[in-house]
Design a protein around this motif. Structure first.
Motif, short mmCIF file in Angstrom:
data_model
loop_
_atom_site.label_atom_id
_atom_site.label_comp_id
_atom_site.label_asym_id
_atom_site.label_seq_id
_atom_site.Cartn_x
_atom_site.Cartn_y
_atom_site.Cartn_z
N VAL A 114 -9.92 2.18 6.40
CA VAL A 114 -10.17 0.78 6.01
C VAL A 114 -11.34 0.64 5.03
O VAL A 114 -11.26 -0.14 4.07
CB VAL A 114 -10.43 -0.08 7.27
CG1 VAL A 114 -10.90 -1.47 6.90
CG2 VAL A 114 -9.17 -0.16 8.12
N PRO A 116 -12.59 2.47 2.49
CA PRO A 116 -12.36 2.61 1.04
C PRO A 116 -11.68 1.38 0.42
O PRO A 116 -11.99 0.99 -0.71
CB PRO A 116 -11.46 3.84 0.93
CG PRO A 116 -11.77 4.63 2.15
CD PRO A 116 -12.05 3.61 3.22
N LEU A 117 -10.77 0.76 1.16
CA LEU A 117 -10.14 -0.46 0.67
C LEU A 117 -11.16 -1.58 0.57
O LEU A 117 -11.18 -2.34 -0.40
CB LEU A 117 -8.99 -0.87 1.60
CG LEU A 117 -7.84 0.13 1.70
CD1 LEU A 117 -6.84 -0.31 2.75
CD2 LEU A 117 -7.18 0.33 0.36
N HIS A 118 -12.02 -1.68 1.56
CA HIS A 118 -13.10 -2.67 1.55
C HIS A 118 -14.00 -2.47 0.34
O HIS A 118 -14.31 -3.41 -0.40
CB HIS A 118 -13.91 -2.53 2.85
CG HIS A 118 -15.17 -3.31 2.87
ND1 HIS A 118 -16.35 -2.80 2.36
CD2 HIS A 118 -15.45 -4.55 3.30
CE1 HIS A 118 -17.30 -3.71 2.50
NE2 HIS A 118 -16.79 -4.78 3.07
N ASP A 119 -14.42 -1.22 0.12
CA ASP A 119 -15.33 -0.93 -0.99
C ASP A 119 -14.66 -1.19 -2.34
O ASP A 119 -15.30 -1.69 -3.26
CB ASP A 119 -15.83 0.51 -0.92
CG ASP A 119 -16.76 0.73 0.27
OD1 ASP A 119 -17.26 -0.27 0.83
OD2 ASP A 119 -16.98 1.89 0.63
N ARG A 120 -13.39 -0.87 -2.44
CA ARG A 120 -12.66 -1.12 -3.69
C ARG A 120 -12.60 -2.63 -3.97
O ARG A 120 -12.78 -3.06 -5.11
CB ARG A 120 -11.27 -0.55 -3.60
CG ARG A 120 -10.49 -0.78 -4.88
CD ARG A 120 -9.21 -0.04 -4.81
NE ARG A 120 -9.55 1.33 -5.18
CZ ARG A 120 -8.70 2.18 -5.69
NH1 ARG A 120 -7.46 1.83 -5.85
NH2 ARG A 120 -9.07 3.38 -6.03
N LEU A 121 -12.36 -3.41 -2.95
CA LEU A 121 -12.34 -4.87 -3.11
C LEU A 121 -13.69 -5.38 -3.60
O LEU A 121 -13.77 -6.14 -4.55
CB LEU A 121 -11.96 -5.54 -1.79
CG LEU A 121 -12.07 -7.06 -1.75
CD1 LEU A 121 -11.03 -7.69 -2.66
CD2 LEU A 121 -11.92 -7.56 -0.34
N SER A 132 -7.93 -4.87 -6.47
CA SER A 132 -6.77 -4.02 -6.31
C SER A 132 -7.01 -3.17 -5.09
O SER A 132 -7.97 -2.42 -5.02
CB SER A 132 -6.58 -3.14 -7.54
OG SER A 132 -5.59 -2.18 -7.29
N LEU A 133 -6.12 -3.26 -4.10
CA LEU A 133 -6.30 -2.52 -2.87
C LEU A 133 -5.39 -1.31 -2.78
O LEU A 133 -5.12 -0.81 -1.71
CB LEU A 133 -6.07 -3.45 -1.68
CG LEU A 133 -7.10 -4.57 -1.54
CD1 LEU A 133 -6.76 -5.43 -0.32
CD2 LEU A 133 -8.50 -4.06 -1.45
N GLN A 134 -4.91 -0.81 -3.89
CA GLN A 134 -4.08 0.38 -3.88
C GLN A 134 -4.91 1.57 -3.46
O GLN A 134 -6.08 1.71 -3.84
CB GLN A 134 -3.47 0.65 -5.24
CG GLN A 134 -2.40 -0.34 -5.62
CD GLN A 134 -1.83 0.04 -6.97
OE1 GLN A 134 -2.53 0.54 -7.83
NE2 GLN A 134 -0.55 -0.19 -7.13
N TRP A 135 -4.28 2.46 -2.72
CA TRP A 135 -4.96 3.67 -2.30
C TRP A 135 -4.89 4.69 -3.44
O TRP A 135 -3.83 5.00 -3.95
CB TRP A 135 -4.28 4.24 -1.06
CG TRP A 135 -4.90 5.49 -0.59
CD1 TRP A 135 -4.45 6.75 -0.77
CD2 TRP A 135 -6.11 5.62 0.15
NE1 TRP A 135 -5.29 7.65 -0.20
CE2 TRP A 135 -6.33 6.98 0.37
CE3 TRP A 135 -7.04 4.71 0.63
CZ2 TRP A 135 -7.41 7.45 1.06
CZ3 TRP A 135 -8.12 5.20 1.31
CH2 TRP A 135 -8.30 6.56 1.52
N SER A 136 -6.06 5.20 -3.83
CA SER A 136 -6.08 6.18 -4.91
C SER A 136 -6.28 7.60 -4.40
O SER A 136 -6.21 8.53 -5.16
CB SER A 136 -7.19 5.83 -5.91
OG SER A 136 -8.45 6.03 -5.31
#
Length: 138
Positions: A114, A116-121, A132-136
């Motif tokens: 969870v 990494p998605l939070h940090d990306r947001l 963008s909440l795509q997993w990289s």
């Protein structure tokens, strides 16, 4: 100000995950709330001792490879510390080593998925762009 909001939301995510896991395992909203407070307090009390011990090891590292290995070992050790605390809190609450083991494994996995998605947001919001909440995989 954005940095403070980001850190507070990270804490909220951690606490939400801990609460959800504790509630799923015990069915008690009261215990789950208490566990969300007790577990971080124990980690906060133990972490300075852990960091001090690893600081001594990092200073002894002579080349870049040994520093890299030392930092990697420190992170694994820190993960073990957090998993151990999660295990202990759930074991004390339920009296079950199995429940303690599930908590010790499940909480870090949920956080790793969870956060990494939070940090990306938040990174996207800080740049002023669309989130963008795509997993990289990074």
């Amino acid at each position: 100000m954005v940095s403070v909001a980001k850190r507070l939301s990270q804490v909220a995510i951690h606490m939400g995950i801990a609460y959800a896991i504790a509630y799923a395992m015990t069915g008690s909203p009261m215990f789950s709330g208490l566990a969300v407070l007790v577990e971080p307090m124990i980690n906060v009390l133990l972490l300075p001792f852990h960091q001090a011990a690893w600081e001594k090891r990092r200073r002894k590292a002579s080349d870049s490879r040994s520093r890299y290995v030392t930092v990697a070992a420190e992170k694994l050790s820190q993960t073990g510390l957090h998993a151990g605390v999660a295990f202990a809190v759930m074991y004390v609450a339920t009296g079950s080593a199995a429940m303690g083991g599930i908590a010790a494994l499940l909480e870090p996995v949920c956080n790793v998925l969870v956060l990494p998605l939070h940090d990306r947001l938040w990174d996207s919001l800080e740049r002023g762009g669309r989130a963008s909440l795509q997993w990289s995989g990074a």
